[in-house]
Design a protein around this motif. Structure first.
Motif, PDB file in Angstrom:
ATOM      1  N   GLU A   1      12.059  -2.407  -0.774  1.00  0.00           N
ATOM      2  CA  GLU A   1      12.416  -2.572  -2.269  1.00  0.00           C
ATOM      3  C   GLU A   1      12.485  -4.252  -2.594  1.00  0.00           C
ATOM      4  O   GLU A   1      11.782  -4.684  -3.429  1.00  0.00           O
ATOM      5  N   GLU A   2      13.079  -5.047  -1.378  1.00  0.00           N
ATOM      6  CA  GLU A   2      12.952  -6.527  -1.732  1.00  0.00           C
ATOM      7  C   GLU A   2      11.421  -6.827  -1.617  1.00  0.00           C
ATOM      8  O   GLU A   2      11.001  -8.017  -2.497  1.00  0.00           O
ATOM      9  N   VAL A   3      10.666  -6.297  -0.854  1.00  0.00           N
ATOM     10  CA  VAL A   3       9.369  -6.789  -0.779  1.00  0.00           C
ATOM     11  C   VAL A   3       8.555  -6.422  -2.006  1.00  0.00           C
ATOM     12  O   VAL A   3       7.529  -7.342  -2.542  1.00  0.00           O
ATOM     13  N   LEU A   4       8.881  -5.326  -2.632  1.00  0.00           N
ATOM     14  CA  LEU A   4       8.316  -5.008  -3.608  1.00  0.00           C
ATOM     15  C   LEU A   4       8.615  -5.683  -4.878  1.00  0.00           C
ATOM     16  O   LEU A   4       7.769  -6.169  -5.861  1.00  0.00           O
ATOM     17  N   ARG A   5      10.010  -6.255  -5.087  1.00  0.00           N
ATOM     18  CA  ARG A   5      10.241  -7.163  -5.733  1.00  0.00           C
ATOM     19  C   ARG A   5       9.685  -8.411  -5.761  1.00  0.00           C
ATOM     20  O   ARG A   5       9.222  -9.138  -6.949  1.00  0.00           O
ATOM     21  N   ARG A   6       9.437  -8.843  -4.845  1.00  0.00           N
ATOM     22  CA  ARG A   6       8.832 -10.342  -4.442  1.00  0.00           C
ATOM     23  C   ARG A   6       7.331 -10.249  -4.774  1.00  0.00           C
ATOM     24  O   ARG A   6       6.723 -10.837  -5.336  1.00  0.00           O
TER      25      ARG A   6
ATOM     26  N   ALA B   1       2.109  -5.842  -2.064  1.00  0.00           N
ATOM     27  CA  ALA B   1       3.132  -5.440  -0.932  1.00  0.00           C
ATOM     28  C   ALA B   1       2.515  -4.608   0.020  1.00  0.00           C
ATOM     29  O   ALA B   1       2.034  -3.612  -0.183  1.00  0.00           O
ATOM     30  N   THR B   2       2.540  -4.900   1.405  1.00  0.00           N
ATOM     31  CA  THR B   2       2.100  -4.108   2.645  1.00  0.00           C
ATOM     32  C   THR B   2       3.142  -3.815   3.458  1.00  0.00           C
ATOM     33  O   THR B   2       4.557  -4.402   3.417  1.00  0.00           O
ATOM     34  N   VAL B   3       2.876  -2.611   4.334  1.00  0.00           N
ATOM     35  CA  VAL B   3       3.807  -2.354   5.530  1.00  0.00           C
ATOM     36  C   VAL B   3       3.995  -3.549   6.306  1.00  0.00           C
ATOM     37  O   VAL B   3       5.214  -3.536   6.798  1.00  0.00           O
ATOM     38  N   VAL B   4       3.008  -4.359   6.425  1.00  0.00           N
ATOM     39  CA  VAL B   4       3.215  -5.511   7.531  1.00  0.00           C
ATOM     40  C   VAL B   4       4.305  -6.591   6.536  1.00  0.00           C
ATOM     41  O   VAL B   4       5.007  -7.041   7.438  1.00  0.00           O
TER      42      VAL B   4
ATOM     43  N   GLY C   1      11.691  -8.154  10.738  1.00  0.00           N
ATOM     44  CA  GLY C   1      11.522  -8.948  12.187  1.00  0.00           C
ATOM     45  C   GLY C   1      11.301  -7.801  13.034  1.00  0.00           C
ATOM     46  O   GLY C   1      11.603  -7.772  14.165  1.00  0.00           O
ATOM     47  N   VAL C   2      10.491  -6.742  12.745  1.00  0.00           N
ATOM     48  CA  VAL C   2       9.886  -5.682  13.802  1.00  0.00           C
ATOM     49  C   VAL C   2       8.507  -5.626  13.469  1.00  0.00           C
ATOM     50  O   VAL C   2       7.781  -6.244  12.432  1.00  0.00           O
ATOM     51  N   SER C   3       7.627  -4.687  14.366  1.00  0.00           N
ATOM     52  CA  SER C   3       6.294  -4.542  14.104  1.00  0.00           C
ATOM     53  C   SER C   3       6.043  -3.521  13.250  1.00  0.00           C
ATOM     54  O   SER C   3       6.954  -2.774  12.699  1.00  0.00           O
ATOM     55  N   HIS C   4       4.778  -3.468  12.527  1.00  0.00           N
ATOM     56  CA  HIS C   4       4.395  -2.365  11.478  1.00  0.00           C
ATOM     57  C   HIS C   4       4.468  -1.233  12.169  1.00  0.00           C
ATOM     58  O   HIS C   4       4.959  -0.303  11.443  1.00  0.00           O
ATOM     59  N   GLY C   5       4.340  -1.162  13.287  1.00  0.00           N
ATOM     60  CA  GLY C   5       4.253   0.301  14.023  1.00  0.00           C
ATOM     61  C   GLY C   5       5.742   0.753  13.967  1.00  0.00           C
ATOM     62  O   GLY C   5       5.786   2.139  14.048  1.00  0.00           O
ATOM     63  N   SER C   6       6.717   0.027  14.195  1.00  0.00           N
ATOM     64  CA  SER C   6       8.054   0.289  14.112  1.00  0.00           C
ATOM     65  C   SER C   6       8.418   1.226  12.784  1.00  0.00           C
ATOM     66  O   SER C   6       8.957   2.079  12.655  1.00  0.00           O
TER      67      SER C   6
END
Length: 198
Positions: free
Chosen positions: A18-23, A29-32, A39-44
């Protein structure tokens, strides 16, 4: 990427999304970006949500569910069905208006996401009309309302009030007098539903 000390949960991922979408908005906005914010990998992230589409659907559902949950409390109350119907419609309008006016960037983002997520919106509308059906059934059982088919009546009430909750009308929701217009529509609907037609 700094390691995270908190357990990665679907809820944390949705909050970060939600925060990434807002920004960044839905187009950028991407999963990365979400993974970086956590603070994790996109695989997580993908271990919780198999695709970017699944993540976007989940965050859209979460946003819509906030309104549904608030309204469910009104629908479940054991009090005068007419008062419940009025409160439910007023609360729906206020919740939608607050989303549109209180966080316009996120509202615009979700409006764009809703166009992508076919089943989520249908499920949301089914939930809302189900709540309305419950109120109308209670009114019919109490002799307050006359409704041969409470489900069809609930759908009619929902569509008749669309101007006050459908996002395509969001620009009108801040106008002076909009609450009075909603009250007039609800008065008309309630008069039509009353068993004594008064």
């Amino acid at each position: 990427m700094a390691p995270t000390t908190e357990t990665l949960t679907a809820e944390r991922i949705l909050e970060a999304t939600e925060e990434v979408l807002r920004r960044h908005g839905p187009a950028k906005a991407t999963v990365v970006d979400v993974a970086r914010a956590l603070g994790v990998s996109h695989g997580s992230v993908y271990r919780h949500f198999r695709t970017k589409t699944a993540l976007r659907e989940a965050v859209t559902k979460r946003w819509l569910d906030r309104t549904s949950e608030r309204l469910a409390g009104i629908a479940a109350e054991d009090r005068d069905p007419e008062a419940r119907l009025r409160d439910w419609l007023a609360t729906l309008f206020e919740a939608k208006r607050h989303k549109a006016g209180g966080d316009p960037e996120l509202f615009a983002t979700y409006t764009a996401l809703i166009d992508e997520t076919g089943t989520v919106v249908g499920e949301h509308i089914a939930d809302l009309t189900g709540q309305l059906t419950h109120i109308i059934e209670a009114g019919t059982a109490a002799g307050t309302f006359t409704a041969v088919d409470p489900s069809a009546t609930a759908h009619a009430v929902f569509h008749a009030t669309g101007r006050f909750h459908d996002p395509c009308y969001a620009r009108e929701w801040q106008r002076d007098g909009i609450e009075t217009e909603l009250e007039a529509v609800v008065d008309l609907l309630v008069r039509g539903l009353r068993a004594d037609n008064s």
